[in-house]
Design a protein around this motif. Structure first.
Motif, PDB file in Angstrom:
ATOM      1  N   LEU A   1     -19.393  17.238  -7.135  1.00  0.00           N
ATOM      2  CA  LEU A   1     -18.308  16.710  -6.460  1.00  0.00           C
ATOM      3  C   LEU A   1     -17.361  17.640  -6.788  1.00  0.00           C
ATOM      4  CD1 LEU A   1     -16.760  14.396  -5.176  1.00  0.00           C
ATOM      5  CD2 LEU A   1     -15.649  13.775  -7.271  1.00  0.00           C
TER       6      LEU A   1
ATOM      7  N   LEU B   1     -14.090  22.862  -0.191  1.00  0.00           N
ATOM      8  CA  LEU B   1     -13.083  22.147   0.539  1.00  0.00           C
ATOM      9  C   LEU B   1     -11.574  22.548   0.505  1.00  0.00           C
ATOM     10  CD1 LEU B   1     -13.229  19.967   2.934  1.00  0.00           C
ATOM     11  CD2 LEU B   1     -12.481  18.287   1.403  1.00  0.00           C
TER      12      LEU B   1
ATOM     13  N   ARG C   1     -18.089  20.586  -4.403  1.00  0.00           N
ATOM     14  CA  ARG C   1     -17.831  20.393  -3.035  1.00  0.00           C
ATOM     15  C   ARG C   1     -16.309  20.335  -2.496  1.00  0.00           C
ATOM     16  NH1 ARG C   1     -22.202  16.924  -3.730  1.00  0.00           N
ATOM     17  NH2 ARG C   1     -20.682  15.100  -4.395  1.00  0.00           N
ATOM     18  N   MET C   2     -15.561  19.678  -3.724  1.00  0.00           N
ATOM     19  CA  MET C   2     -14.042  19.830  -3.405  1.00  0.00           C
ATOM     20  C   MET C   2     -13.321  21.042  -3.749  1.00  0.00           C
ATOM     21  SD  MET C   2     -13.111  16.772  -2.597  1.00  0.00           S
ATOM     22  CE  MET C   2     -14.241  15.380  -2.200  1.00  0.00           C
TER      23      MET C   2
ATOM     24  N   LEU D   1     -11.994  12.549   2.371  1.00  0.00           N
ATOM     25  CA  LEU D   1     -12.570  13.041   1.135  1.00  0.00           C
ATOM     26  C   LEU D   1     -13.711  12.250   0.720  1.00  0.00           C
ATOM     27  CD1 LEU D   1      -9.179  13.325  -0.770  1.00  0.00           C
ATOM     28  CD2 LEU D   1     -10.838  15.433   0.317  1.00  0.00           C
TER      29      LEU D   1
ATOM     30  N   TRP E   1     -22.069  22.478   4.176  1.00  0.00           N
ATOM     31  CA  TRP E   1     -21.071  21.772   4.068  1.00  0.00           C
ATOM     32  C   TRP E   1     -20.060  22.065   5.225  1.00  0.00           C
ATOM     33  CZ3 TRP E   1     -19.839  23.821  -1.749  1.00  0.00           C
ATOM     34  CH2 TRP E   1     -20.864  23.053  -2.543  1.00  0.00           C
TER      35      TRP E   1
ATOM     36  N   LEU F   1      -1.974  17.151   8.052  1.00  0.00           N
ATOM     37  CA  LEU F   1      -3.093  16.279   7.328  1.00  0.00           C
ATOM     38  C   LEU F   1      -3.855  17.078   6.356  1.00  0.00           C
ATOM     39  CD1 LEU F   1      -4.152  14.466  10.765  1.00  0.00           C
ATOM     40  CD2 LEU F   1      -3.222  13.522   8.716  1.00  0.00           C
TER      41      LEU F   1
ATOM     42  N   MET G   1       4.629  13.496  -1.109  1.00  0.00           N
ATOM     43  CA  MET G   1       5.806  12.553  -0.352  1.00  0.00           C
ATOM     44  C   MET G   1       6.079  13.433   1.011  1.00  0.00           C
ATOM     45  SD  MET G   1       9.363  11.957  -1.752  1.00  0.00           S
ATOM     46  CE  MET G   1      10.277  13.566  -1.480  1.00  0.00           C
TER      47      MET G   1
ATOM     48  N   LEU H   1      -2.516  17.248   3.194  1.00  0.00           N
ATOM     49  CA  LEU H   1      -2.984  15.907   2.474  1.00  0.00           C
ATOM     50  C   LEU H   1      -4.275  16.108   1.811  1.00  0.00           C
ATOM     51  CD1 LEU H   1      -1.228  12.989   4.558  1.00  0.00           C
ATOM     52  CD2 LEU H   1      -0.744  13.690   2.335  1.00  0.00           C
ATOM     53  N   VAL H   2      -5.320  16.647   2.840  1.00  0.00           N
ATOM     54  CA  VAL H   2      -6.711  16.698   2.187  1.00  0.00           C
ATOM     55  C   VAL H   2      -6.811  17.856   1.152  1.00  0.00           C
ATOM     56  CG1 VAL H   2      -9.078  17.454   2.899  1.00  0.00           C
ATOM     57  CG2 VAL H   2      -7.771  16.155   4.544  1.00  0.00           C
TER      58      VAL H   2
ATOM     59  N   PRO I   1       4.008  15.089  -6.817  1.00  0.00           N
ATOM     60  CA  PRO I   1       4.707  13.804  -6.198  1.00  0.00           C
ATOM     61  C   PRO I   1       5.522  14.548  -4.993  1.00  0.00           C
ATOM     62  CG  PRO I   1       4.970  13.733  -8.514  1.00  0.00           C
ATOM     63  CD  PRO I   1       4.542  15.143  -8.135  1.00  0.00           C
TER      64      PRO I   1
ATOM     65  N   ILE J   1      -9.853  24.922   3.633  1.00  0.00           N
ATOM     66  CA  ILE J   1      -8.954  24.074   4.208  1.00  0.00           C
ATOM     67  C   ILE J   1      -7.558  24.713   3.628  1.00  0.00           C
ATOM     68  CG2 ILE J   1      -7.642  21.923   4.872  1.00  0.00           C
ATOM     69  CD1 ILE J   1     -10.470  20.501   5.041  1.00  0.00           C
TER      70      ILE J   1
ATOM     71  N   TYR K   1       3.114  13.491   3.405  1.00  0.00           N
ATOM     72  CA  TYR K   1       2.964  12.053   4.009  1.00  0.00           C
ATOM     73  C   TYR K   1       4.018  11.848   5.044  1.00  0.00           C
ATOM     74  CZ  TYR K   1       2.037   7.063   4.833  1.00  0.00           C
ATOM     75  OH  TYR K   1       2.080   5.963   5.515  1.00  0.00           O
TER      76      TYR K   1
ATOM     77  N   GLY L   1      -5.567  16.211  -1.885  1.00  0.00           N
ATOM     78  CA  GLY L   1      -6.562  15.068  -2.537  1.00  0.00           C
ATOM     79  C   GLY L   1      -7.740  15.975  -3.316  1.00  0.00           C
ATOM     80  N   SER L   2      -8.153  16.928  -2.581  1.00  0.00           N
ATOM     81  CA  SER L   2      -9.385  17.767  -3.259  1.00  0.00           C
ATOM     82  C   SER L   2      -8.830  18.483  -4.490  1.00  0.00           C
ATOM     83  CB  SER L   2      -9.789  18.629  -2.173  1.00  0.00           C
ATOM     84  OG  SER L   2      -9.045  19.662  -1.688  1.00  0.00           O
TER      85      SER L   2
END
Lengths: 103, 486, 92
Positions: free
Chosen positions: B5, B12, B8-9, A73, A23, B145, B196, B148-149, B192, B16, B199, B152-153
């Motif tokens: 999934l 991450l 894995r997420m 992702l 990974w 960044l 926001m 954001l990742v 949110p 991170i 980003y 998302g994960s």
């Protein structure tokens, strides 16, 4: 399902080696691909973006930052790592082709 | 470990999140404080009274000697006009890190003898550069960044329990469960806001990571010697002619920008910029009307009107939140605090989950030491900054710098102490000691404020002083409770 | 004022959501039965009413106001629910 089956499955799960090294490689590849995409979008934005060069760059940066995490992702998250890398690689090629535009 | 999934997420998200999380904790904490930078500056200058008489534009000229002095020193001074957030007129300049200010009475134009301080903008600078200039900006943009990742994960991991677990907080359950709940409650409802801010914040500093030129060209520019480097600072100092009277120019600028829409007057060697106040609306337009500094004649009106720049201005306006009223500002503050809690709890969970398996490893001890230095250590340094502001002698030379040094010394000491305790296998004591000291410093900030501020009264209208003291008190009580339950 | 009103409406809606969620009822050791239709409709109605009011009275800041109020309400309701659960656990 018998309890024996369940315990065997549990034991098998425990013996499975940690996929961490795999990974890490995948994470680095995803990072590189997503970064290349974002860089090409910003680099190419003066060629295809709206308005003045300043406006076009701003627009490119908006897209780059918005899509960076999504592509990262996708590249990292797909079951088949090759598929994710190929998908993001195609996005990189599309972004790089933006450099060919002339205004 | 299964390879699906969610796992894995999860991997991450954890790695991170932890790697960037310690920095992002500081970014969220300083961002929350920077929302109230003007108010904090008022707390840091207790000589300036909480209330002021209404502004009279006729007294603007009384600030001109200070402005001229700064111009002669080669600075770019600007006057901030009184506003809802700060009823005083201030002459400010940027010293490379902070905006240093001299307050003036808005009705008489007299200078108020207030202590020199790095002010609330210290946290603003820390928020986006960590006080390391362009390098810091780049690192924080990369952390944006990563945020954001991580978000998302995190959403993907938690998607199934997003609604059922939204309100589930079990602080009295087993430790790991309790921390997980804190992480989810601090994260999910504020998503949110976090998305926001991540980003817009990354976008604002996008030029550092995604420049519109190739990286090779950027590196070449970086190592090309600047043509200005040989010019001594003495030679750069401009000769300043007497400045024109400001009130007529202000009224002329208001005819273009609107009544009471001028927020700042920036003085450059070739022009004076009457800039629209940041409080005028969500768009941070920085629209300005320029006049000549020699005879005061109108030069130009600058406004970038394209849709893309409007979008950019909106993003900046949303991120900086200077247009908001006090209610929305508090929401920004609380949401930012919850972001910091999300990262702090996430880091604690990361360490808890790995303690059993890797607790003895040197990397684990290093990670835990860094976490102690970054979470309670950073807050400790913030409190030390406030304490230093009140305890350092008012007449001290380079006082703002001394405050900043106090901050970094305390941060450094707490980080080293945290690391040492972790390397000696006493991480628990590390957390406890730092949280307890933090609690004590926070709780005793109110008495310190009362003892070191003249004209103090217990029962008065809500002020920046009361709000700051109350926030510190809450932080202190929470820290002591967490230290007790560790 | 508007923020406070929005916060109250969101809190009411989220409290009703908690009353409709079996996991939340189990946690607070409350009797599990089919939630009343008032709660089931009310949880959405309150949130929508808060959104509508935000847009009606403060259109420029409506989204920020509503999202902020919603987030803070989640925090308030979850803290309140945790206290309630603890109280019921101790008093048993």
């Amino acid at each position: 399902m018998s309890s024996y089956g369940a315990s065997t499955r549990k034991a098998v799960r425990q013996r499975t080696p940690s996929p961490t090294p795999k990974w890490i490689g995948r994470g680095v590849l995803s990072l590189v691909l997503a970064w290349i995409f974002a860089h090409f979008v910003t680099l190419g934005s003066p060629h295809w973006g709206p308005g003045t060069r300043h406006d076009a760059v701003i627009f490119g940066q908006m897209i780059a930052i918005g899509l960076f995490p999504i592509l990262f992702l996708i590249a990292f998250g797909t079951k088949n790592p090759v598929r994710g890398a190929v998908f993001v690689g195609i996005a990189c090629i599309a972004a790089a082709s933006g450099l060919l535009f002339e205004r | 470990m299964q390879d699906n999934l969610r796992t894995r997420m999860g991997w991450l998200h954890a790695w991170i999140g932890f790697a960037a999380g310690l920095l992002l904790f500081c970014v969220f904490a300083t961002g929350s404080l920077a929302v109230f930078d003007t108010e904090l500056t008022r707390w840091l200058q207790p000589e300036v009274p909480p209330q002021a008489a209404p502004f009279s534009a006729q007294v603007l000229d009384r600030t001109l000697p200070t402005v001229r002095d700064l111009l002669q020193q080669g600075e770019k001074p600007f006057i901030t006009l009184p506003s809802m957030r700060d009823p005083f007129m201030r002459v400010q300049h940027h010293d490379g890190y902070e905006f240093l200010n001299v307050p003036f009475n808005p009705q008489t134009g007299e200078q108020i003898a207030a202590r020199k301080t790095a002010g609330g903008t210290f946290f603003y600078d820390l928020h986006y550069t960590m006080r390391t200039g362009l390098y810091g900006e780049t690192i924080i943009a990369v952390a944006g960044l990563a945020l954001l990742v991580t978000l998302g994960s995190g959403i993907i991991i938690h998607l199934k329990g997003l609604i059922p677990d939204l309100l589930l907080l079990r602080p009295f359950a087993a430790r790991l469960r309790a921390w997980l709940d804190v992480h989810v409650v601090a994260g999910v409802p504020f998503l949110p806001f976090a998305i926001m801010m991540a980003y817009t914040g990354t976008f604002i500093r996008a030029r550092t990571i995604f420049p519109p030129v190739s990286y090779i060209a950027s590196f070449e520019t970086l190592f090309t010697p600047s043509s200005h480097s040989d010019v001594s600072a003495e030679e750069e100092k401009p000769s300043v002619s007497p400045l024109p009277s400001l009130p007529p120019l202000l009224s002329q600028a208001e005819q273009t920008l609107g009544d009471k829409q001028v927020g700042q007057i920036l003085f450059l060697t070739d022009s004076m910029l009457f800039t629209r106040t940041d409080m005028s609306g969500p768009l941070l337009t920085r629209e300005h009307v320029d006049f000549s500094p020699v005879d005061g004649h109108f030069l130009r009106h600058v406004l970038l009107p394209t849709p893309v720049t409007h979008t950019q201005q909106l993003m900046e306006g949303i991120h900086y939140a200077r247009w908001t009223g006090s209610g929305l500002r508090w929401m920004y503050f609380l949401s930012g605090v919850m972001g910091a809690v999300m990262f702090a709890s996430g880091s604690v969970i990361f360490l808890m989950k790995r303690r059993k398996q890797s607790g003895g490893r040197i990397m684990f001890r290093l990670a835990e030491g860094l976490a102690i230095g970054s979470i309670p250590g950073f807050l400790l340094a913030t409190l030390a900054f406030l304490w230093a502001n009140r305890l350092l002698p008012v007449s001290l030379a380079s006082r703002p710098l001394a405050e900043v040094h106090s901050f970094f010394v305390v941060w450094g000491v707490s980080a080293i102490a945290g690391l040492l305790l972790c390397f000696y296998g006493r991480s628990r004591q590390g957390w406890k000691i730092e949280l307890s000291v933090l609690g004590a410093l926070s709780v005793f900030l109110t008495p310190l404020d009362l003892l070191t501020r003249s004209g103090v009264s217990i029962l008065h209208a809500p002020t920046v002083f009361a709000a700051t003291d109350l926030c510190a008190l809450v932080l202190g009580l929470v820290s002591l409770q967490v230290a007790r339950r560790l | 004022m508007m923020i406070f009103l929005c916060f109250l409406l969101c809190s009411a809606g989220l409290a009703m959501q908690a009353l409709c969620e079996p996991k939340m009822l189990r946690f607070a050791k409350l009797q599990q039965s089919n939630p009343s239709s008032i709660f089931r409709i009310g949880r959405y109605a309150c949130l929508l009413l808060a959104l509508f009011m935000s847009f009606w009275f403060q259109p420029v800041t409506a989204i920020f106001l509503w999202a902020g109020a919603f987030s803070l309400s989640v925090l308030a309701v979850s803290l309140g629910w945790a206290v309630l659960a603890r109280y019921r656990e101790v008093s048993r």
